[in-house]
Design a protein around this motif. Sequence first.
Motif, PDB file in Angstrom:
ATOM      1  N   GLY A 138      -4.036  -8.036 -11.477  1.00 57.98           N
ATOM      2  CA  GLY A 138      -4.341  -8.923 -10.370  1.00 57.98           C
ATOM      3  C   GLY A 138      -3.427  -8.635  -9.192  1.00 57.98           C
ATOM      4  O   GLY A 138      -2.356  -8.027  -9.342  1.00 57.98           O
ATOM      5  N   ALA A 139      -3.824  -9.082  -8.012  1.00 59.66           N
ATOM      6  CA  ALA A 139      -3.040  -8.815  -6.809  1.00 59.66           C
ATOM      7  C   ALA A 139      -1.626  -9.374  -6.916  1.00 59.66           C
ATOM      8  O   ALA A 139      -0.672  -8.773  -6.399  1.00 59.66           O
ATOM      9  N   ASP A 140      -1.457 -10.497  -7.607  1.00 56.21           N
ATOM     10  CA  ASP A 140      -0.138 -11.117  -7.717  1.00 56.21           C
ATOM     11  C   ASP A 140       0.820 -10.306  -8.583  1.00 56.21           C
ATOM     12  O   ASP A 140       2.039 -10.467  -8.501  1.00 56.21           O
ATOM     13  N   GLU A 141       0.280  -9.404  -9.409  1.00 58.47           N
ATOM     14  CA  GLU A 141       1.123  -8.579 -10.287  1.00 58.47           C
ATOM     15  C   GLU A 141       1.552  -7.272  -9.634  1.00 58.47           C
ATOM     16  O   GLU A 141       2.423  -6.572 -10.163  1.00 58.47           O
ATOM     17  N   LEU A 142       0.965  -6.935  -8.515  1.00 59.07           N
ATOM     18  CA  LEU A 142       1.201  -5.631  -7.901  1.00 59.07           C
ATOM     19  C   LEU A 142       2.645  -5.420  -7.442  1.00 59.07           C
ATOM     20  O   LEU A 142       3.227  -4.365  -7.740  1.00 59.07           O
ATOM     21  N   PRO A 143       3.277  -6.354  -6.728  1.00 57.41           N
ATOM     22  CA  PRO A 143       4.645  -6.089  -6.256  1.00 57.41           C
ATOM     23  C   PRO A 143       5.613  -5.761  -7.386  1.00 57.41           C
ATOM     24  O   PRO A 143       6.426  -4.830  -7.260  1.00 57.41           O
ATOM     25  N   ASP A 144       5.526  -6.490  -8.499  1.00 58.32           N
ATOM     26  CA  ASP A 144       6.446  -6.252  -9.616  1.00 58.32           C
ATOM     27  C   ASP A 144       6.229  -4.878 -10.232  1.00 58.32           C
ATOM     28  O   ASP A 144       7.184  -4.151 -10.517  1.00 58.32           O
ATOM     29  N   LEU A 145       4.965  -4.483 -10.426  1.00 60.38           N
ATOM     30  CA  LEU A 145       4.692  -3.175 -11.020  1.00 60.38           C
ATOM     31  C   LEU A 145       5.153  -2.053 -10.099  1.00 60.38           C
ATOM     32  O   LEU A 145       5.737  -1.062 -10.553  1.00 60.38           O
TER      33      LEU A 145
END
Length: 229
Positions: A138-145
């Motif tokens: 999901g878009a909310d997981e992108l920064p962490d990855l």
Amino acid sequence: MATIEERLSQLRGQISSIARSCDRDPSRIQLLAVSKTSPVEDILAAVAGGQQAFGENYLQDALPKIHALQHLELEWHFIGRIQSNKTRDIAGHFSWVHALHDFKHARRLNEQRPADLPALNICIQLNLTGERSKGGIGADELPDLLEKLQNLPHLELRGLMTMPPASADEKLQRQVFGQLRRLLQQMNDRGHRLDTLSMGMSGDMQAAICEGATMVRIGTAIFGPRKNK
């Protein structure tokens, strides 16, 4: 019936026409020929038509073709789902991976990338519609990855990939592709240097190009109907 070379020529013309209609430079859009299920002979016909980048979904089908054509300077993209027991072969035989969304797989690809090869180009797959049939984060997981991937020296972060719902509604297609484009810009505003939007196939190429695609993945329009595996 048109030959593969003729279809490629027609397709490049369509891409250029769509790009110009959206005030985009056609040279900024790369055509990735999806050669899954297509035999070596068809790939050679595409090479004769000037194509050098090919996308494969199934490792067991791709490896014999890659070996048979290793005398040619072709660029191979793995665009299928990644499995842990296949990361070594992916890392050793491909230049690009388009559907990464698991840090465990990223770590394995990084560790297994041969030292004599350049860094493996990576696109992260986003699932922006929540469809269970599609992979991706999901878009909310992108920064962490993205932050985690910064520490893997044998991977080169290039961009984002997504697939919209199977719908002929161009407005819906553009909503999904537009969201991916904005996500890439947001990540670059945070200091990343992403330059690739891998989005758009035969049925939604126009929407993808108008929303900023830099790489379109086209199979049927080049090679004809999919062959049985």
